[in-house]
Design a protein around this motif. Structure first.
Motif: not given
Length: 363
Positions: A291, A307, A333, A337, A341-344, A363
Motif C-alpha cells: 500500500k 471521483e 487509475k 487497475e 489494484g485500486r487507487i483512492w 494505491f
C-alpha cells in the motif's frame, strides 16, 4: 409391450427418473423409449415418437449418412460423445431448431443391444459463445481503430502543432519590439496554448497505448526509481519531497510504475499553495499487497470531487492558472487497475493549517 431390462431393472424406470432428455433406439435407429424431458425439449408427445426413426429429431440437411454412422456404432459400441468437434442440431415438432450435444451409451439388455442417447440443449450456451465472439471481433476492431487514431494524432496533429509553435516563437522573438504589452500577452498565451495542446496529445497517446503496448515485467527497485522521478521533476526549493521509509522491489513494467509516481508527485508539486510545501512518500505491507501513499500539505480537495479527478480531461483549477491536461490521474487509475489494484484519496480542505489541510493519494 416388450419390457426391456438392464441388470434386472426396467429401462423405462431408468428413463423416467433421469433429469436429462433421453431416448433409447434399436439397431434400426427406431425410438423404442423416450422420457418426459424429450417432450419438453422437442415438443412431441412420447407416443408420437415411439416406433419412429430417430431422424425425425434431426434436421433434414444432416440426415444423409446418418444410418451408416448408426450401423458403424452398433458394430463397435462404446460410450462416447457424438459429433465431437461438430455442431449438432435438433429439430422440434414445430420445425424450429436447437443446438444440442449428444452422448451415446450402449445398453446390453436381456434381448438385444440398444443405444441410449442423452441429449443436452446447448442453445443458450451457443448464443453466449456467439455473443462473446461478436464482442471479441468488435473489441479487435476498436483496438485497430485506436491504433489508427494514435497514428493520426501523433503524425497529423503534432506536425502542424509544431509548426504553429515554431512560428509563434519566431514572431515573439523577431517582432518583440513591434508588440505592445497586450500583444506580448497574446503571444505568451498562444505559445502556452500550443504547449498545452502538445501535452494533451502526448497524454492521449499514453492513455490509448495502455494495455496494448506491453513491456517485459522485471524487478523494479522503487527506492532508486522514485528518487529518479523526483530528480526529473526538480521540485522548487520551497517544496521538500521525502521518502518516509524503505520502498520495496516489485515485479512490474518499469515505465508504468514510473508514470504512476511521476503523475502523482507532479500533481502535488503543481498544485502546492504553501510557501513551505511538504510531500511525503510512504509504503506499508497489507496482506499480500503493498500500500503506497503520497501525501502533501497543499490546498486539499473537496470530497465531492474525489471521483471526478480520476476522469479523463478533468481538472479542478482553471487551466490559465495551472497548466494541466487532465490526463495524468486518469492514466494513473488505469495503470493501477490494470494490475488488479485500486487507487483512492483522503483529503481535508482548510485555510491555513498545515496539519489538517492537504491530500493523500493511496494505491
Amino acid at each position: 409391450m416388450t419390457e426391456y431390462l438392464l441388470e434386472g431393472k426396467s429401462l423405462e424406470w431408468l428413463l423416467e427418473s433421469a433429469t436429462d432428455a433421453m431416448i433409447i433406439i434399436d439397431g434400426e435407429g427406431r425410438i423404442i423409449l423416450a422420457n418426459p424431458v424429450i417432450e419438453h425439449l422437442f415438443g412431441y408427445p412420447r407416443r408420437e415418437l415411439i416406433g419412429k426413426s430417430m431422424e425425425i429429431l434431426i434436421p433434414e440437411r444432416f440426415r444423409k449418412g446418418h444410418h451408416s454412422h448408426l450401423t458403424g456404432y452398433f458394430t463397435n459400441p462404446h460410450a462416447r460423445a457424438m459429433g465431437a468437434g461438430m455442431e449438432l442440431f435438433g429439430l422440434r415438432k414445430d420445425g424450429s431448431e436447437l443446438s444440442i450435444d449428444v452422448s451415446l451409451s450402449p445398453l446390453k439388455t436381456e434381448l438385444n443391444l440398444l443405444v441410449m442417447a442423452t441429449i443436452h440443449d446447448i442453445t443458450r450456451r451457443k448464443q453466449a459463445e456467439e455473443q462473446r465472439d461478436r464482442l471479441l471481433r468488435e473489441l479487435e476492431s476498436a483496438n485497430e481503430e485506436l491504433k489508427n487514431f494514435g497514428y493520426v494524432v501523433s503524425h497529423d496533429l503534432k506536425a502542424p502543432l509544431r509548426a504553429i509553435g515554431s512560428l509563434a516563437n519566431w514572431l515573439s522573438t523577431d517582432y518583440a519590439d513591434k508588440f505592445d504589452d497586450e500583444g506580448r500577452e497574446h503571444m505568451r498565451l498562444l505559445i502556452s496554448r500550443v504547449h498545452r495542446m502538445d501535452g494533451l496529445i502526448d497524454g492521449i497517446l499514453q492513455y490509448s497505448r495502455l494495455g496494448r503496448v506491453k513491456e517485459t515485467i522485471v524487478a523494479v527497485e522503487l527506492n532508486h526509481l522514485v528518487q529518479e522521478v523526483i530528480d526529473l521533476l526538480a521540485p522548487p526549493k520551497n517544496i521538500a519531497v521525502s521518502i518516509e521509509n524503505l520502498l520495496p522491489t516489485i515485479m512490474t513494467e518499469p515505465t508504468r510504475i514510473q508514470q504512476v509516481f511521476q503523475n502523482l508527485l507532479s500533481n502535488a508539486i503543481k498544485y502546492m499553495d504553501k510557501p513551505e510545501g511538504e510531500i511525503r512518500i510512504a509504503c506499508s505491507a497489507e496482506d499480500k499487497q503493498w500500500k503506497f501513499s503520497i501525501s502533501d500539505n497543499g490546498p486539499g480537495i473537496d470530497k465531492q470531487h474525489f471521483e471526478k479527478i480520476f476522469q479523463l480531461f478533468q481538472t479542478l483549477a482553471p487551466r490559465d492558472r495551472v497548466e494541466s491536461t487532465g490526463v495524468g490521474l486518469a492514466l494513473v487509475k488505469k495503470i493501477v487497475e490494470m494490475y488488479g489494484g485500486r487507487i483512492w484519496l483522503e483529503s481535508t480542505v482548510g485555510l491555513n493549517s498545515k496539519t489538517k489541510q492537504g491530500s493523500t493519494f493511496f494505491f
